[in-house]
Write a protein that holds these residues in place. Structure first.
Motif, PDB file in Angstrom:
ATOM      1  N   PRO A  73       0.689  -1.381  -0.125  1.00  0.00           N
ATOM      2  CA  PRO A  73       0.088   0.030   0.003  1.00  0.00           C
ATOM      3  C   PRO A  73       0.787   1.321   0.005  1.00  0.00           C
ATOM      4  O   PRO A  73       0.342   2.399   0.029  1.00  0.00           O
ATOM      5  N   LEU A  74       1.987   1.010   0.173  1.00  0.00           N
ATOM      6  CA  LEU A  74       2.812   2.326   0.222  1.00  0.00           C
ATOM      7  C   LEU A  74       3.612   2.678  -1.139  1.00  0.00           C
ATOM      8  O   LEU A  74       4.354   3.591  -0.965  1.00  0.00           O
ATOM      9  N   ILE A  75       3.387   1.800  -2.184  1.00  0.00           N
ATOM     10  CA  ILE A  75       4.040   2.013  -3.485  1.00  0.00           C
ATOM     11  C   ILE A  75       3.049   3.255  -3.946  1.00  0.00           C
ATOM     12  O   ILE A  75       1.957   3.312  -4.338  1.00  0.00           O
ATOM     13  N   PRO A  76       4.021   4.436  -4.726  1.00  0.00           N
ATOM     14  CA  PRO A  76       3.473   5.301  -5.508  1.00  0.00           C
ATOM     15  C   PRO A  76       2.934   5.009  -6.740  1.00  0.00           C
ATOM     16  O   PRO A  76       3.367   3.893  -7.200  1.00  0.00           O
ATOM     17  N   THR A  77       1.627   5.428  -7.006  1.00  0.00           N
ATOM     18  CA  THR A  77       1.019   5.024  -8.108  1.00  0.00           C
ATOM     19  C   THR A  77       1.131   6.047  -9.519  1.00  0.00           C
ATOM     20  O   THR A  77       0.724   5.577 -10.520  1.00  0.00           O
TER      21      THR A  77
END
Ligand code: AKG
Ligand code: FE2
Length: 237
Positions: A73-77
């Protein structure tokens, strides 16, 4: 994300990328569930692809290390694809990272999420008119890496300014307040540049430009055993 209205240009910022509760859960995981190298100073754990120091790209012989559940959930999109490489670092109070640029030819986009205690990061570029505290001809801008903030380094801040964190136990804020350092974690996200050629032309900071000009680089500027990021970062010359 919004660009900070400062020099260096190209620093984009998002406050509260995670909530305080989420941050507290992550720090619990970092402290209790991960196996860190046993030494002092800044510690790093790597996820995703491994960097190949010969080709300056992804090492095809080392399998992709899956992102753990807490990281997903911490991966930039915003880049439209996940980063090829993610690095979790722990800075105990007093730890730092020397001034560097992340190697231009190897990486394109660069993001960093800050968790735990805040710390001051120094951005610097050479200058004809300014001197830094060590008497070097440098313009230095301090940016407060506040917890839960996601920072993107793009443009000038990525290519033409070095960044680093001083090894010290306190930071002095612009209003003169002396702030004690405490444990900080950062997650750095890197997107591989394909092809591995940068066209920025900066002869001081760009490894592609230096190769084209025949300038010898200092890849192995970190002491042996100081972490596995050797080769990812280029020392400021
Ligand atoms: O700790 C940070 O926020 C940045 C670390 C960094 O510059 C790097 O890993 O290249
Ligand atoms: Fe960096």
């Amino acid at each position: 994300m919004e660009e900070l209205p400062i020099q260096p240009r190209g620093l984009f910022w998002q406050i509260d990328f995670v909530t305080s509760e989420h941050e507290a859960r992550l720090i619990q995981i970092f402290q209790n569930e991960l196996e860190w190298p046993e030494r002092s100073g800044r510690l790093s754990l790597h996820y995703g692809y491994t960097f190949d120091y010969k080709t300056f790209g992804v090492d095809p012989s080392v399998p992709f290390k899956d992102f753990p559940d807490w990281l997903v959930p911490l991966i930039p999109t915003r880049e439209g694809r996940p980063p090829e490489q993610v690095c979790l670092q722990h800075y105990p109070p007093g730890a730092g990272i020397p001034p560097h640029v992340d190697t231009h030819s190897a990486y394109d986009q660069l993001y960093a999420l800050s968790l735990g205690a805040p710390v001051m990061m120094q951005f610097a570029r050479s200058s004809d008119t300014d001197v830094d505290e060590d008497g070097e001809k440098k313009e230095v801008v301090e940016v407060d890496l506040t917890p839960r903030s996601m920072m993107q380094m793009s443009g000038d801040s990525r290519l033409h300014w070095t960044h680093g964190i001083k090894k010290r136990k306190t930071d002095t804020l612009p209003d003169g307040t002396v702030r004690r350092r405490d444990d900080r974690w950062s997650i750095t996200y890197r997107w591989v540049r394909e092809p591995a050629v940068c066209d920025c032309g900066d002869s001081k900071l760009c490894d592609t430009t230096q190769r084209q000009l025949g300038i010898e680089r200092e890849y192995r500027w970190k002491k042996e055993g100081e972490g596995t990021t050797v080769g990812l970062l280029q020392k400021a010359v």
